[in-house]
Enzyme design. Structure first.
Site, PDB file in Angstrom:
ATOM      1  N   HIS A  60     -47.049  70.118 -24.012  1.00 20.39           N
ATOM      2  CA  HIS A  60     -46.633  71.270 -23.510  1.00 20.39           C
ATOM      3  C   HIS A  60     -45.079  69.937 -22.572  1.00 20.39           C
ATOM      4  O   HIS A  60     -45.207  69.935 -21.950  1.00 20.39           O
ATOM      5  CB  HIS A  60     -47.375  71.506 -21.790  1.00 20.39           C
ATOM      6  CG  HIS A  60     -46.801  72.672 -21.171  1.00 20.39           C
ATOM      7  ND1 HIS A  60     -47.714  73.771 -20.489  1.00 20.39           N
ATOM      8  CD2 HIS A  60     -45.459  72.988 -21.332  1.00 20.39           C
ATOM      9  CE1 HIS A  60     -46.580  74.340 -19.946  1.00 20.39           C
ATOM     10  NE2 HIS A  60     -45.547  74.402 -20.146  1.00 20.39           N
ATOM     11  N   HIS A  62     -40.594  71.439 -22.690  1.00 19.49           N
ATOM     12  CA  HIS A  62     -39.936  71.996 -23.178  1.00 19.49           C
ATOM     13  C   HIS A  62     -38.689  71.215 -23.278  1.00 19.49           C
ATOM     14  O   HIS A  62     -37.361  72.086 -24.462  1.00 19.49           O
ATOM     15  CB  HIS A  62     -38.872  73.193 -21.959  1.00 19.49           C
ATOM     16  CG  HIS A  62     -40.657  74.131 -21.096  1.00 19.49           C
ATOM     17  ND1 HIS A  62     -40.722  75.514 -21.852  1.00 19.49           N
ATOM     18  CD2 HIS A  62     -41.272  73.956 -20.062  1.00 19.49           C
ATOM     19  CE1 HIS A  62     -42.173  75.634 -21.345  1.00 19.49           C
ATOM     20  NE2 HIS A  62     -42.407  74.775 -20.374  1.00 19.49           N
ATOM     21  N   HIS A 216     -50.481  73.938 -16.802  1.00 16.73           N
ATOM     22  CA  HIS A 216     -50.888  72.999 -15.379  1.00 16.73           C
ATOM     23  C   HIS A 216     -51.162  73.884 -13.737  1.00 16.73           C
ATOM     24  O   HIS A 216     -50.711  74.342 -13.440  1.00 16.73           O
ATOM     25  CB  HIS A 216     -48.723  73.536 -15.570  1.00 16.73           C
ATOM     26  CG  HIS A 216     -48.374  74.225 -15.164  1.00 16.73           C
ATOM     27  ND1 HIS A 216     -48.416  76.255 -15.179  1.00 16.73           N
ATOM     28  CD2 HIS A 216     -47.334  75.097 -16.283  1.00 16.73           C
ATOM     29  CE1 HIS A 216     -47.919  76.319 -15.191  1.00 16.73           C
ATOM     30  NE2 HIS A 216     -47.228  76.469 -16.297  1.00 16.73           N
ATOM     31  N   GLY A 220     -48.924  77.915 -10.739  1.00 17.09           N
ATOM     32  CA  GLY A 220     -48.366  79.169 -11.156  1.00 17.09           C
ATOM     33  C   GLY A 220     -49.714  79.676 -11.266  1.00 17.09           C
ATOM     34  O   GLY A 220     -50.184  80.186 -12.386  1.00 17.09           O
ATOM     35  N   ASP A 274     -44.549  69.346 -19.496  1.00 19.54           N
ATOM     36  CA  ASP A 274     -43.936  70.127 -18.837  1.00 19.54           C
ATOM     37  C   ASP A 274     -42.042  69.556 -18.607  1.00 19.54           C
ATOM     38  O   ASP A 274     -41.914  70.612 -17.920  1.00 19.54           O
ATOM     39  CB  ASP A 274     -44.374  70.888 -17.461  1.00 19.54           C
ATOM     40  CG  ASP A 274     -43.920  72.600 -17.518  1.00 19.54           C
ATOM     41  OD1 ASP A 274     -43.560  73.724 -18.235  1.00 19.54           O
ATOM     42  OD2 ASP A 274     -44.457  72.736 -16.433  1.00 19.54           O
ATOM     43  N   ALA A 310     -39.121  74.068 -11.527  1.00 21.63           N
ATOM     44  CA  ALA A 310     -38.710  74.566 -12.407  1.00 21.63           C
ATOM     45  C   ALA A 310     -38.955  73.673 -14.159  1.00 21.63           C
ATOM     46  O   ALA A 310     -37.808  72.779 -14.070  1.00 21.63           O
ATOM     47  CB  ALA A 310     -37.260  74.847 -12.743  1.00 21.63           C
ATOM     48  N   GLY A 311     -39.938  73.128 -13.995  1.00 23.89           N
ATOM     49  CA  GLY A 311     -40.865  72.128 -15.145  1.00 23.89           C
ATOM     50  C   GLY A 311     -40.313  70.847 -14.682  1.00 23.89           C
ATOM     51  O   GLY A 311     -40.703  70.935 -13.478  1.00 23.89           O
TER      52      GLY A 311
END
Length: 385
Positions: A60, A62, A216, A220, A274, A310-311
């Site tokens: 995971h 980005h 995660h 969230g 992340d 944000a990540g």
């Protein structure tokens, strides 16, 4: 040329061995493991004061090195794969963000057409994080693209990716989530649950339809209440699901991480990063997807009024060190969560995640305080700290 690694400790699939010799064959595969009292003939590379572990698997992630998977540029993706060797990662899943169908399809094509050309950490598949999410727990995902799950849409992406999508995360309360899970989940595609305000019952229905993970954990998702267990309650209480965990010390309190690790066991906790494009980069202003982000004091946060995380800028080598330093996991458990369980949870355990005879000789060398010392890819040292 065949050689042997001699080390203080080896993290093998079923045991952790003190001392011994691990063969690396001339075709860059793992060979046999010999105990300490069976010193082999031939070249020996000595790490007698260090640990040998499987190459880490980041399922995971980005971005890294100033780049993002959503940039849709293979040269940048390859720079990420090279940078990941500095994080002890030898296999990874480029992870997308919520976006339009066409943008995601283009990224699938780019990765599917080029993945085998990566010169650093191996691209073993694609992780779709979204777009079938819920706005209440949007995090740093763009809500304008969030929608209900659609099997035909997924099939179109999978076709463009040449079958490389091995994991997709959805919100269980979206219309058609159970039917989508039932249609998509298989031994080649993991369906995970995240960015969701689902009830325990909604999450349970998706697990019973074939979902095998939580995205995660804690972050969230609807929290645990003693009368309304929510998504967190489902992640903690359901037996055979794997829970992702971001162990940077900001996303999850170390004691909350301990609860997951003790309840689920290392076999069902996957350490992830992340990480966004600011990984391995200086502090400052960045973009995640289409959203402005500021990176400072160890975190990446949206620049809007929410200041949502944000990540992260976490590296997987630091995640395994953190959980040991926090006394919430042993060294053996830390390695397992960042290699074996990560690979298993994303349907790529047949390609990476363990030291096993006949597998690619991708491994890392750790100091006894769990600091990364060296990364090997296909039996060749590619990074030294």
């Amino acid at each position: 040329m065949t050689y042997y690694i001699h080390a203080k400790k080896f993290f093998l699939p079923n045991t952790t061995e003190n001392g011994g010799y691990l063969e690396v064959t001339d075709d860059a595969k793992f060979g046999q493991f010999l105990p300490e009292d069976q010193k082999p003939e031939g070249k020996i590379v000595d790490y007698s004061d260090k640990f040998i572990a499987p190459g880490l698997v980041d399922t995971h992630i980005h971005g890294l090195c100033g780049h993002d998977v959503m940039d849709n540029d293979f040269d940048k993706l390859n720079e990420m794969s090279e940078g990941l060797l500095k994080a002890g990662v030898t296999s990874w899943l480029p992870t997308t963000l919520t976006a339009s169908h066409d943008q995601l399809r283009e990224i699938c094509s780019m990765i599917g057409d080029n993945a085998s050309k990566a010169t650093g950490a191996k691209i073993q598949g694609i992780h779709f994080e979204g777009p079938f999410y819920t706005e209440k727990h949007k995090g740093a995902q763009n809500p304008k693209y969030m929608r209900d799950p659609d099997v035909d849409e997924f099939k179109d992406w999978q076709e463009a990716a040449h079958g490389m999508i091995t994991k997709i995360s959805i919100a269980p309360e979206r219309k058609g989530a159970v039917e989508f899970t039932s249609a998509v989940a298989s031994d080649k595609v993991a369906v995970a649950l995240g960015h969701s305000d689902a009830t325990f019952e909604q999450a349970k229905a998706c697990v019973e339809a074939g979902a095998t993970g939580f995205t995660h954990t804690y972050n969230g998702m609807s929290g645990l209440n003693h009368r309304l267990p929510g998504m967190v309650g489902a992640a903690l209480s359901m037996h055979l699901v794997d829970d992702e965990l971001i162990c940077d010390g900001y996303h999850v309190n170390p004691f909350a991480a301990r609860v997951v690790i003790e309840k689920k066991g290392a076999e069902h906790v996957a350490l992830i990063t992340d990480c966004m494009r600011a990984g391995l980069m200086p502090e400052g202003d960045y973009v995640l997807g289409e959203l402005p982000v500021v990176v400072e004091n160890g975190t990446a946060r949206l620049k809007d009024e929410t200041h949502n995380l944000a990540g992260s800028i976490l590296l997987l080598k630091d995640a395994i060190k953190n959980v040991v330093d926090w006394n919430v996991a042993t060294a053996e458990q830390a390695v397992e969560m960042a290699s074996y369980t990560a690979a298993k949870s994303s349907c790529i355990l047949d390609k990476c995640g363990i030291i096993k005879e006949g597998r690619d000789a991708d491994f890392i060398v750790l100091d006894d305080d769990m600091t990364l010392s060296e990364t090997y890819l296909d039996g060749v040292s590619r990074y030294q700290a």
